[in-house]
Design a protein around this motif. Structure first.
Motif, PDB file in Angstrom:
ATOM      1  N   GLN A   6     -56.918 -79.018   4.630  1.00  6.35           N
ATOM      2  CA  GLN A   6     -57.675 -78.072   5.451  1.00  6.35           C
ATOM      3  C   GLN A   6     -58.579 -77.203   4.576  1.00  6.35           C
ATOM      4  O   GLN A   6     -59.752 -76.963   4.907  1.00  6.35           O
ATOM      5  CB  GLN A   6     -56.709 -77.186   6.236  1.00  6.35           C
ATOM      6  CG  GLN A   6     -57.379 -76.038   6.989  1.00  6.35           C
ATOM      7  CD  GLN A   6     -56.376 -75.169   7.730  1.00  6.35           C
ATOM      8  OE1 GLN A   6     -55.592 -75.661   8.531  1.00  6.35           O
ATOM      9  NE2 GLN A   6     -56.399 -73.865   7.455  1.00  6.35           N
ATOM     10  N   GLN A  60     -61.636 -79.021   3.301  1.00  2.87           N
ATOM     11  CA  GLN A  60     -62.656 -79.147   4.345  1.00  2.87           C
ATOM     12  C   GLN A  60     -63.472 -77.856   4.446  1.00  2.87           C
ATOM     13  O   GLN A  60     -64.697 -77.896   4.596  1.00  2.87           O
ATOM     14  CB  GLN A  60     -61.989 -79.469   5.688  1.00  2.87           C
ATOM     15  CG  GLN A  60     -61.387 -80.871   5.759  1.00  2.87           C
ATOM     16  CD  GLN A  60     -60.597 -81.099   7.038  1.00  2.87           C
ATOM     17  OE1 GLN A  60     -60.279 -80.159   7.773  1.00  2.87           O
ATOM     18  NE2 GLN A  60     -60.267 -82.356   7.308  1.00  2.87           N
ATOM     19  N   LYS A  61     -62.796 -76.718   4.340  1.00  3.06           N
ATOM     20  CA  LYS A  61     -63.493 -75.432   4.377  1.00  3.06           C
ATOM     21  C   LYS A  61     -64.388 -75.257   3.159  1.00  3.06           C
ATOM     22  O   LYS A  61     -65.496 -74.711   3.250  1.00  3.06           O
ATOM     23  CB  LYS A  61     -62.481 -74.289   4.464  1.00  3.06           C
ATOM     24  CG  LYS A  61     -61.632 -74.282   5.726  1.00  3.06           C
ATOM     25  CD  LYS A  61     -62.471 -74.013   6.966  1.00  3.06           C
ATOM     26  CE  LYS A  61     -61.610 -73.938   8.214  1.00  3.06           C
ATOM     27  NZ  LYS A  61     -62.427 -73.692   9.439  1.00  3.06           N
ATOM     28  N   ALA A  88     -52.565 -71.696   6.803  1.00  3.71           N
ATOM     29  CA  ALA A  88     -51.989 -72.948   7.319  1.00  3.71           C
ATOM     30  C   ALA A  88     -50.464 -72.916   7.252  1.00  3.71           C
ATOM     31  O   ALA A  88     -49.821 -73.892   6.848  1.00  3.71           O
ATOM     32  CB  ALA A  88     -52.542 -74.148   6.549  1.00  3.71           C
ATOM     33  N   LYS A 123     -47.545 -75.759   8.034  1.00  2.00           N
ATOM     34  CA  LYS A 123     -47.958 -77.082   7.586  1.00  2.00           C
ATOM     35  C   LYS A 123     -47.433 -77.337   6.179  1.00  2.00           C
ATOM     36  O   LYS A 123     -47.034 -76.413   5.464  1.00  2.00           O
ATOM     37  CB  LYS A 123     -49.488 -77.196   7.587  1.00  2.00           C
ATOM     38  CG  LYS A 123     -50.126 -77.072   8.970  1.00  2.00           C
ATOM     39  CD  LYS A 123     -51.636 -77.241   8.882  1.00  2.00           C
ATOM     40  CE  LYS A 123     -52.282 -77.143  10.264  1.00  2.00           C
ATOM     41  NZ  LYS A 123     -53.756 -77.313  10.201  1.00  2.00           N
ATOM     42  N   GLU A 143     -51.086 -80.926   3.773  1.00  2.00           N
ATOM     43  CA  GLU A 143     -51.897 -80.682   4.980  1.00  2.00           C
ATOM     44  C   GLU A 143     -52.748 -79.428   4.805  1.00  2.00           C
ATOM     45  O   GLU A 143     -53.926 -79.402   5.200  1.00  2.00           O
ATOM     46  CB  GLU A 143     -50.988 -80.544   6.192  1.00  2.00           C
ATOM     47  CG  GLU A 143     -50.279 -81.823   6.590  1.00  2.00           C
ATOM     48  CD  GLU A 143     -49.224 -81.600   7.658  1.00  2.00           C
ATOM     49  OE1 GLU A 143     -48.892 -82.545   8.374  1.00  2.00           O
ATOM     50  OE2 GLU A 143     -48.729 -80.445   7.781  1.00  2.00           O
TER      51      GLU A 143
END
Length: 931
Positions: A901, A904-905, A890, A893, A897
């Motif tokens: 991410q 979520q993974k 990422a 970012k 942020e």
């Protein structure tokens, strides 16, 4: 016989496998170890050049290339490089002879006097620094390092020419000659535009019987340019290529079947000779123009068919502009996604296989009555510089290396170059990408700036060795920064430093001398430099360059030759055993089990032979030269039941109090991608430990030793998840769903406090590999590719798929999770308790902390992968492959942020873990059926 005189005045000689006359000094050697090319020995009289000839013979055998091949190269650059390194080696060996015994030990064996690894490390050696044992063997024979100027007769083996298949295609034939100019700093006064004359091209296959044409262009240093999607999507990066310094030039057409001649076809370019960069390269591509095809608008457009390419430097290694006729032999293999059919990132060496290569004859003009030489440093910097001040650079400078710069941003960076030096010294790569390399005034300004630029950290300086920065002085600056590396840090990045030697257009360069200097100072570095170079000698593009460096290293490290030679001979024996097994298993037998038993018996019989047993015993491990592989335990050796039949060789080691060591020899697979992945895992482990986070990574040893050959270290006291599950269940299909199997396996091997420690080891290592496999996009994660040690450490093996290249079957992805985190792993972490406990919360915190640490070092990972682009790894061929790293980390970012991410993974890996179990079930069933 009486006329022969004293026996000591004569010796035997043979022609060995490297086509070199080898003198057999050691009369105790076996002929099976000598391996003469023909079963003929010659009795010769010893002469005054014996020591020099013997040394040449040893070096030839060691590097796998007879020195007569280097002697036969009619290239002044090769001769000058060999002469220079020879003088340096003689000086070094003279200093060695003047050393005291203690100084010699410290110079040659300093790494081997370090304490052994701890009990938690993979080779099982306990840390017993008080019981350190040092064995020193002094060779009574002394070899003079003085070079013999005598010329000796060499044996040349002539191979019959290969059959040229005649392919008849009705094509209109075109030729592309594009000049890729890399980096400029010249003050040559002539303003005449550079040009060359195309003479003719000889196409070996006689494929084409119509016209040939050529286009050419001067271009500056390599850039990562953008490609736009046809449907108007955002731009994406393509393969590295050179930025044009001027418009391409197109030649006239030529016709003919095998000789394509251009009469008065001169290519002129809209740039002055005085603006040509010092590291300018001419990139040429040959292509055919096929029959024109009608487009939707009714217009006809030709289709282009690439035939061959070749690159050459415009200035020679002495800095003199090339003139006169030059014959270039082209390469026929084109990299994927190559734009305009040029390959500026490719080698500047011509194809050594001249009989089967397209030959191109070009002519460089003479611009002046005298030679044009690139000006020396003091004249370049005399132009001066100006200082300007602006603000607003921070956002640009914080971008990752893959981010592109628009022209306005480049102009801003160049305008504020002194602000960059003061406030953003690490931004030097972006400044270099902003230079107008077609203006020698700007080059002079940059050279002045380089002299006052603060020294970068070695990690930041690595990026300057990429193909994007081929300027001689920039690379010398980068090497100057690398000199601050410790030996341990240099070992960490040695793999990349060897690969970027491909970007060096001249043999005599700062990087080559730096690597030789450090390798000859530290034998462990020399050991791995030797194997990294030797493992790629079969590649024609680097064969000469790497051979020259290997020869230079051997001449400057004569005491190391016998140690390395023993390893080379041992690997040759293992290859023979592997071929024997492959031949045995190919035979049709009624009983597969009987066939396997007979093949294993044949393997053990072979290993017991004195010629094999002695050669394989008492060698320093190529995987780790600090470890002595003492005695082969033949009874425990076996071969693995996979396609390439890898050998599992077990050693008894007297220094380990009865412990054994295992190595796996593989022949038929390219291990370089595994070697790269394990290197990055080792780096991740180092970065985490620097941040006081030890995730118990197991970066076992892996080393490529030749063409599709190499060694893998056996991790002691470990088993695969598949075997653990299968042994706990009577039904293979149900084994993958037994969540208690792994925890019970650890309980059987640990009790009390040891079990708590093992579960903590499992938790930490599982967190480390979850993050590492996600960031690197490691695929094909079935239950035979994940292992667990009895001490609790989990680790992954077999990295044939990386950077998001996940396997699929029938067009369906087999792996649907970002990383492997199954419920039986969670079951171990929580010690069998249900629900998400504090243990699980700690595990999740380890993962998030590890991920943020890697993010902070994202530029370093991108740089290391970018430096490997020309290595020829199957899943690392263009910058688009490295884009996966930018996405997984990422980059660009904020930390918040990026953490969102990753979370979520993480949740996705938990939620979809059932798909992993289904895949593992299928794998277990297939494995059970095979057995």
């Amino acid at each position: 016989f009486p006329a022969l005189g004293e026996m000591e005045s004569h010796m035997f000689e043979c022609v060995n496998q490297a086509a070199v006359h080898e003198e057999l000094e050691d009369e105790t050697r076996r002929l099976c170890d000598v391996r003469p090319f023909l079963p003929v020995l010659k009795l010769i009289t010893r002469n005054c050049g014996r020591a020099e000839r013997l040394l040449d013979s040893k070096i030839g055998v060691l590097i796998g290339k007879g020195l007569h091949e280097l002697d036969a190269i009619n290239d002044q650059e090769v001769k000058d490089f060999r002469g220079k390194t020879l003088r340096q080696s003689e000086e070094k060996m003279q200093k060695v002879q003047m050393m005291s015994c203690t100084e010699w030990l410290q110079a040659s064996f300093s790494q081997q006097l370090e304490p052994g690894p701890g009990p938690d490390q993979i080779n099982g050696v306990s840390d017993r620094s008080t019981d350190l044992k040092v064995t020193i063997h002094f060779d009574q024979s002394q070899v003079s390092c003085k070079h013999s100027r005598e010329k000796f007769q060499r044996v040349h083996i002539l191979f019959p020419p290969t059959v040229n298949y005649m392919i008849h295609l009705l094509l209109s034939y075109s030729f592309v000659a594009v000049f890729c100019m890399q980096y400029i700093r010249t003050c040559v006064q002539t303003k005449e535009p550079p040009h060359l004359t195309l003479v003719h091209s000889s196409i070996i296959q006689e494929m084409f019987d119509k016209e040939v044409s050529a286009i050419g262009a001067w271009s500056a240093a390599s850039r990562y340019l953008s490609l736009c999607h046809r449907k108007g999507a955002s731009a994406r990066r393509a393969v590295p290529r050179a930025e044009l310094l001027c418009k391409p030039a197109v030649s006239s057409e030529s016709s003919g079947r095998s000789e394509h001649t251009w009469r008065d076809s001169t290519l002129e370019f809209e740039i002055s000779v005085c603006d040509l960069p010092r590291m300018t390269r001419l990139c040429i591509a040959i292509y055919a123009v096929m029959d024109k095809v009608k487009k939707q608008n009714g217009k006809k457009s030709p289709r282009l068919y690439p035939i061959a390419w070749v690159n050459t430097m415009v200035f020679d290694y002495k800095g003199q502009l090339k003139t006169g006729d030059i014959i270039l032999h082209c390469w026929s293999s084109f990299p994927d996604e190559l734009e305009e059919m040029l390959n500026p990132i490719g080698t500047v060496q011509t194809n050594p296989y001249t009989e089967n290569a397209t030959a191109l004859h070009i002519s460089f003009p003479e611009y002046l009555p005298h030679a044009i030489v690139f000006p020396p440093f003091d004249k370049v910097t005399s132009i001066g510089h100006s200082r300007e001040e602006e603000e607003g650079l921070k956002e640009i400078m914080e971008r990752d290396p893959l981010s592109q710069l628009c022209e306005n941003e480049k102009d801003l960076i160049w305008t504020l170059r002194y602000d960059c030096r003061e406030n953003f010294p690490q931004s030097l790569p972006k400044l270099l990408l902003s230079v107008k390399w077609s203006k020698h005034e700007d080059m002079a300004q940059l050279q002045v700036l380089l002299q006052i630029w603060p020294k970068l950290s070695p990690r930041d300086a690595l990026e300057l060795l990429d193909f994007n920065y081929p300027d001689q002085y920039v690379r010398e600056y980068a090497v100057g920064c690398l000199r601050d590396m410790s030996d341990e840090e240099l070992s960490q990045y040695l793999l990349q430093l060897v690969q970027v030697l491909r970007y060096e257009p001249y043999y005599d360069c700062a990087l080559t001398h730096f690597l030789l200097e450090r390798a000859q100072r530290n034998r462990k570095i020399g050991h791995f430099l030797f194997w990294h170079l030797r493992s790629e000698l079969h590649m024609p593009a680097v064969s000469v360059q790497f051979s020259l460096i290997l020869e230079a290293y051997c001449r400057g490290s004569i005491p190391h030759i016998e140690v390395l030679k023993k390893q080379v001979e041992a690997l040759s024996k293992l290859k023979s055993v592997n071929e024997l097994i492959k031949f045995g298993t190919m035979k049709n037998a009624r009983s597969k089990a009987k066939e396997a038993m007979l093949t294993k018996e044949a393997m053990m019989t072979c290993l017991r032979q004195s010629g094999y047993y002695e050669t394989l015993s008492d060698i320093h491990s190529p995987l780790n030269p600090n470890i002595l592989l003492a005695e082969v335990n033949v009874e425990r050796c076996r071969y693995m039941d996979s396609k390439m039949k890898p050998l599992w060789i077990v050693y008894n080691n007297k220094l380990l109090d009865g412990d054994t060591l295992g190595i796996i020899f593989k022949y038929g697979d390219d291990l370089r991608q595994d070697m790269l992945t394990l290197q990055i895992l080792r780096l991740m482990d180092l970065l985490w430990k620097e941040a006081n986070l030890d995730l118990r990574i197991v970066p076992y040893g892996c080393l490529a030793t030749g063409d599709r050959a190499g060694l893998i270290e056996v991790v002691s006291s470990a088993d695969t998840i598949a075997n653990i599950q299968l042994t706990s269940s009577n039904v293979a299909a149900a084994a993958a769903f037994n969540k208690d199997a792994l925890l019970n396996w650890l309980k059987e091997r640990n009790s009390g406090d040891a079990l708590d420690h093992a579960i903590e080891e499992f938790t930490l290592s599982c967190a480390g590999y979850c993050v590492a496999t996600y960031v690197l996009g490691i695929g094909d994660r079935h239950s035979d590719n994940i292992m667990v040690r009895s001490t609790g450490q989990l680790f992954h093996i077999d990295f044939g798929h990386i950077l998001g290249n996940f396997k699929s079957k029938f067009g369906i992805k087999r792996e649907r999770v970002p990383f492997i985190l199954t419920h039986d792993f969670i079951h171990v972490i929580q010690q069998g308790k249900t629900g998400y406990t504090e243990k699980f919360a700690s595990f999740r915190q380890y993962c998030e902390e590890a991920y943020l640490i890697l993010r902070r070092n994202g530029n370093l990972f991108i740089t290391l992968f970018a430096l490997m682009l020309t290595a020829g790894l199957p899943e690392l061929t263009s910058v688009k492959d490295i884009q996966y790293l930018k996405d997984s980390l990422a980059l660009g970012k904020t930390d918040d942020e990026a953490l969102k991410q990753f979370r979520q993974k993480f949740d996705e890996a938990l939620r979809e873990s059932w798909t992993t179990k289904v895949n593992w079930m299928a794998h277990n069933v297939a494995k059970d059926n095979r057995s």
